[in-house]
Design a protein around this motif. Sequence first.
Motif, PDB file in Angstrom:
ATOM      1  N   ASP A  45       0.830  -1.200   0.000  1.00  0.00           N
ATOM      2  CA  ASP A  45       0.000   0.000   0.000  1.00  0.00           C
ATOM      3  C   ASP A  45       0.869   1.256   0.000  1.00  0.00           C
ATOM      4  OD1 ASP A  45      -2.257  -1.570   0.050  1.00  0.00           O
ATOM      5  OD2 ASP A  45      -2.556  -1.398   2.210  1.00  0.00           O
ATOM      6  N   TYR A  46       1.940   1.235   0.791  1.00  0.00           N
ATOM      7  CA  TYR A  46       2.851   2.380   0.873  1.00  0.00           C
ATOM      8  C   TYR A  46       3.504   2.642  -0.486  1.00  0.00           C
ATOM      9  CZ  TYR A  46       6.754   5.251   2.573  1.00  0.00           C
ATOM     10  OH  TYR A  46       7.667   6.266   2.768  1.00  0.00           O
ATOM     11  N   SER A  47       3.870   1.566  -1.193  1.00  0.00           N
ATOM     12  CA  SER A  47       4.556   1.717  -2.485  1.00  0.00           C
ATOM     13  C   SER A  47       3.644   2.314  -3.548  1.00  0.00           C
ATOM     14  CB  SER A  47       5.096   0.369  -2.959  1.00  0.00           C
ATOM     15  OG  SER A  47       4.038  -0.490  -3.360  1.00  0.00           O
ATOM     16  N   ARG A  48       2.328   2.195  -3.364  1.00  0.00           N
ATOM     17  CA  ARG A  48       1.381   2.711  -4.362  1.00  0.00           C
ATOM     18  C   ARG A  48       1.136   4.211  -4.212  1.00  0.00           C
ATOM     19  NH1 ARG A  48      -1.679  -2.226  -2.765  1.00  0.00           N
ATOM     20  NH2 ARG A  48      -1.201  -3.838  -4.318  1.00  0.00           N
ATOM     21  N   ILE A  49       1.524   4.779  -3.080  1.00  0.00           N
ATOM     22  CA  ILE A  49       1.300   6.211  -2.862  1.00  0.00           C
ATOM     23  C   ILE A  49       2.136   7.004  -3.861  1.00  0.00           C
ATOM     24  CG2 ILE A  49       1.589   8.128  -1.241  1.00  0.00           C
ATOM     25  CD1 ILE A  49       1.226   6.099   1.022  1.00  0.00           C
ATOM     26  N   GLY A  50       1.524   7.991  -4.500  1.00  0.00           N
ATOM     27  CA  GLY A  50       2.245   8.839  -5.439  1.00  0.00           C
ATOM     28  C   GLY A  50       2.184   8.382  -6.874  1.00  0.00           C
ATOM     29  N   LYS A  51       1.443   7.304  -7.140  1.00  0.00           N
ATOM     30  CA  LYS A  51       1.356   6.797  -8.516  1.00  0.00           C
ATOM     31  C   LYS A  51       0.454   7.656  -9.397  1.00  0.00           C
ATOM     32  CE  LYS A  51       3.913   3.134  -7.712  1.00  0.00           C
ATOM     33  NZ  LYS A  51       5.278   3.040  -8.260  1.00  0.00           N
ATOM     34  N   LYS A  52      -0.511   8.353  -8.750  1.00  0.00           N
ATOM     35  CA  LYS A  52      -1.451   9.171  -9.518  1.00  0.00           C
ATOM     36  C   LYS A  52      -1.073  10.640  -9.383  1.00  0.00           C
ATOM     37  CE  LYS A  52      -5.311   5.955  -8.898  1.00  0.00           C
ATOM     38  NZ  LYS A  52      -6.691   5.798  -8.363  1.00  0.00           N
ATOM     39  N   THR A  53      -1.180  11.376 -10.463  1.00  0.00           N
ATOM     40  CA  THR A  53      -0.816  12.782 -10.445  1.00  0.00           C
ATOM     41  C   THR A  53      -1.857  13.621  -9.718  1.00  0.00           C
ATOM     42  OG1 THR A  53      -0.238  14.687 -11.803  1.00  0.00           O
ATOM     43  CG2 THR A  53      -1.930  13.217 -12.664  1.00  0.00           C
ATOM     44  N   VAL A  54      -1.396  14.725  -9.115  1.00  0.00           N
ATOM     45  CA  VAL A  54      -2.321  15.646  -8.449  1.00  0.00           C
ATOM     46  C   VAL A  54      -2.208  17.051  -9.047  1.00  0.00           C
ATOM     47  CG1 VAL A  54      -2.276  14.367  -6.280  1.00  0.00           C
ATOM     48  CG2 VAL A  54      -0.623  16.213  -6.642  1.00  0.00           C
ATOM     49  N   ASP A  55      -1.536  17.179 -10.190  1.00  0.00           N
ATOM     50  CA  ASP A  55      -1.245  18.495 -10.762  1.00  0.00           C
ATOM     51  C   ASP A  55      -2.497  19.347 -10.960  1.00  0.00           C
ATOM     52  OD1 ASP A  55       1.401  17.957 -10.744  1.00  0.00           O
ATOM     53  OD2 ASP A  55       1.530  17.379 -12.847  1.00  0.00           O
ATOM     54  N   SER A  56      -3.559  18.775 -11.514  1.00  0.00           N
ATOM     55  CA  SER A  56      -4.753  19.562 -11.798  1.00  0.00           C
ATOM     56  C   SER A  56      -6.008  18.994 -11.154  1.00  0.00           C
ATOM     57  CB  SER A  56      -4.966  19.659 -13.312  1.00  0.00           C
ATOM     58  OG  SER A  56      -5.107  18.361 -13.870  1.00  0.00           O
ATOM     59  N   ALA A  57      -5.854  17.906 -10.394  1.00  0.00           N
ATOM     60  CA  ALA A  57      -7.015  17.271  -9.782  1.00  0.00           C
ATOM     61  C   ALA A  57      -7.500  18.091  -8.593  1.00  0.00           C
ATOM     62  CB  ALA A  57      -6.656  15.859  -9.332  1.00  0.00           C
ATOM     63  N   GLN A  58      -8.822  18.128  -8.425  1.00  0.00           N
ATOM     64  CA  GLN A  58      -9.416  18.811  -7.278  1.00  0.00           C
ATOM     65  C   GLN A  58     -10.088  17.763  -6.386  1.00  0.00           C
ATOM     66  OE1 GLN A  58      -9.594  22.441  -6.521  1.00  0.00           O
ATOM     67  NE2 GLN A  58      -7.779  22.100  -7.774  1.00  0.00           N
ATOM     68  N   ARG A  92      -6.157  21.045  -4.216  1.00  0.00           N
ATOM     69  CA  ARG A  92      -5.525  20.296  -5.298  1.00  0.00           C
ATOM     70  C   ARG A  92      -5.061  18.979  -4.704  1.00  0.00           C
ATOM     71  NH1 ARG A  92      -0.366  19.609  -6.972  1.00  0.00           N
ATOM     72  NH2 ARG A  92       0.432  21.094  -5.444  1.00  0.00           N
ATOM     73  N   GLY A  93      -5.664  17.885  -5.135  1.00  0.00           N
ATOM     74  CA  GLY A  93      -5.298  16.624  -4.501  1.00  0.00           C
ATOM     75  C   GLY A  93      -5.920  15.417  -5.158  1.00  0.00           C
ATOM     76  N   GLN A  94      -5.482  14.257  -4.716  1.00  0.00           N
ATOM     77  CA  GLN A  94      -5.947  12.977  -5.214  1.00  0.00           C
ATOM     78  C   GLN A  94      -6.846  12.367  -4.128  1.00  0.00           C
ATOM     79  OE1 GLN A  94      -5.617   9.405  -5.010  1.00  0.00           O
ATOM     80  NE2 GLN A  94      -6.796   9.497  -6.901  1.00  0.00           N
ATOM     81  N   HIS A 180       1.649  15.624  -2.350  1.00  0.00           N
ATOM     82  CA  HIS A 180       0.777  16.758  -2.654  1.00  0.00           C
ATOM     83  C   HIS A 180       1.494  18.100  -2.502  1.00  0.00           C
ATOM     84  CE1 HIS A 180      -2.311  13.680  -2.392  1.00  0.00           C
ATOM     85  NE2 HIS A 180      -3.205  14.542  -2.838  1.00  0.00           N
ATOM     86  N   GLY A 181       2.806  18.056  -2.294  1.00  0.00           N
ATOM     87  CA  GLY A 181       3.585  19.285  -2.186  1.00  0.00           C
ATOM     88  C   GLY A 181       3.495  19.968  -0.845  1.00  0.00           C
ATOM     89  N   GLY A 182       3.003  19.257   0.159  1.00  0.00           N
ATOM     90  CA  GLY A 182       2.856  19.843   1.487  1.00  0.00           C
ATOM     91  C   GLY A 182       3.875  19.328   2.478  1.00  0.00           C
ATOM     92  N   ARG A 183       3.645  19.616   3.734  1.00  0.00           N
ATOM     93  CA  ARG A 183       4.512  19.153   4.820  1.00  0.00           C
ATOM     94  C   ARG A 183       3.626  18.756   5.998  1.00  0.00           C
ATOM     95  NH1 ARG A 183       4.055  24.523   4.767  1.00  0.00           N
ATOM     96  NH2 ARG A 183       4.017  25.682   6.741  1.00  0.00           N
ATOM     97  N   ILE A 184       4.155  17.925   6.885  1.00  0.00           N
ATOM     98  CA  ILE A 184       3.412  17.446   8.032  1.00  0.00           C
ATOM     99  C   ILE A 184       4.298  17.497   9.265  1.00  0.00           C
ATOM    100  CG2 ILE A 184       3.974  15.021   7.537  1.00  0.00           C
ATOM    101  CD1 ILE A 184       1.171  14.296   8.628  1.00  0.00           C
ATOM    102  N   TRP A 185       3.718  17.871  10.389  1.00  0.00           N
ATOM    103  CA  TRP A 185       4.458  17.932  11.652  1.00  0.00           C
ATOM    104  C   TRP A 185       3.474  17.774  12.800  1.00  0.00           C
ATOM    105  CZ3 TRP A 185       2.935  22.031   8.772  1.00  0.00           C
ATOM    106  CH2 TRP A 185       2.307  23.106   9.420  1.00  0.00           C
ATOM    107  N   PHE A 186       3.986  17.782  14.038  1.00  0.00           N
ATOM    108  CA  PHE A 186       3.091  17.598  15.166  1.00  0.00           C
ATOM    109  C   PHE A 186       3.602  18.361  16.385  1.00  0.00           C
ATOM    110  CE2 PHE A 186       6.392  14.608  16.151  1.00  0.00           C
ATOM    111  CZ  PHE A 186       6.404  14.504  17.541  1.00  0.00           C
ATOM    112  N   GLU A 187       2.688  18.571  17.308  1.00  0.00           N
ATOM    113  CA  GLU A 187       3.002  19.085  18.637  1.00  0.00           C
ATOM    114  C   GLU A 187       2.327  18.163  19.640  1.00  0.00           C
ATOM    115  OE1 GLU A 187       1.545  23.060  18.756  1.00  0.00           O
ATOM    116  OE2 GLU A 187       2.985  23.823  17.262  1.00  0.00           O
ATOM    117  N   SER A 188       2.991  17.888  20.764  1.00  0.00           N
ATOM    118  CA  SER A 188       2.414  16.927  21.695  1.00  0.00           C
ATOM    119  C   SER A 188       2.851  17.201  23.127  1.00  0.00           C
ATOM    120  CB  SER A 188       2.817  15.500  21.304  1.00  0.00           C
ATOM    121  OG  SER A 188       2.186  14.555  22.139  1.00  0.00           O
TER     122      SER A 188
END
Length: 202
Positions: A45-58, A92-94, A180-188
């Motif tokens: 499942d992890y390897s399949r992430i990023g297979k589809k483009t998100v350039d123009s998808a909403q 903009r996303g998949q 998706h061109g973003g970033r992720i972080w956390f506070e705890s």
Amino acid sequence: RMITAYLQLIERRLSDHLVDDVRRHFDFVNASAERMLRMVQSLLDYSRIGKKTVDSAQADVSAALATAMTNLDSMIRETQAVITIGSLPVVRGQGDELVRLWQNLLANALIFRRGEPPRIDISAVAEGGEWVFRVADNGIGIATEESGRLFLLYQRLHAAGRFPGTGSGLAACKKIVEHHGGRIWFESIPGRGTTFFFTLTP
């Protein structure tokens, strides 16, 4: 699957002759094989992430979240979780990947809970040309020294017997957000809860 199937076949044929110690060995090997199957599936499942483009998808973030919550309905009911959701945008996303992103983040909050029902607050705010999403819970929290490996594949922070899972969920979240061109972080705060943040582009 073949290992598990043959082990179960052997166990059934020898069931009348197995002493308790040998039966425990069978149980251990079966549990290990099932865990390996889950890990292999999560890696696929992890390897399949990023297979589809998100350039123009909403993608409608609210719809993706609703699907994730439907998939987790039994866990939400079982834990008596209270989930508060603010207004969420179209980005903009998949869509399929965003469903998985939400599902992993919500499952994390539901699994790593304290003695009380989980409370999860979801919101989004527009900042600097992007959307910043916030997923806050009242769970067990994350120790600061563990932050370096939190988003690494198969890096569990707790013993496998204490909480379910393969240790791939947050690694998948990171890969989805970065795709998706973003970033992720956390506070705890340990013992009081965790807030995950991630960004997506309008």
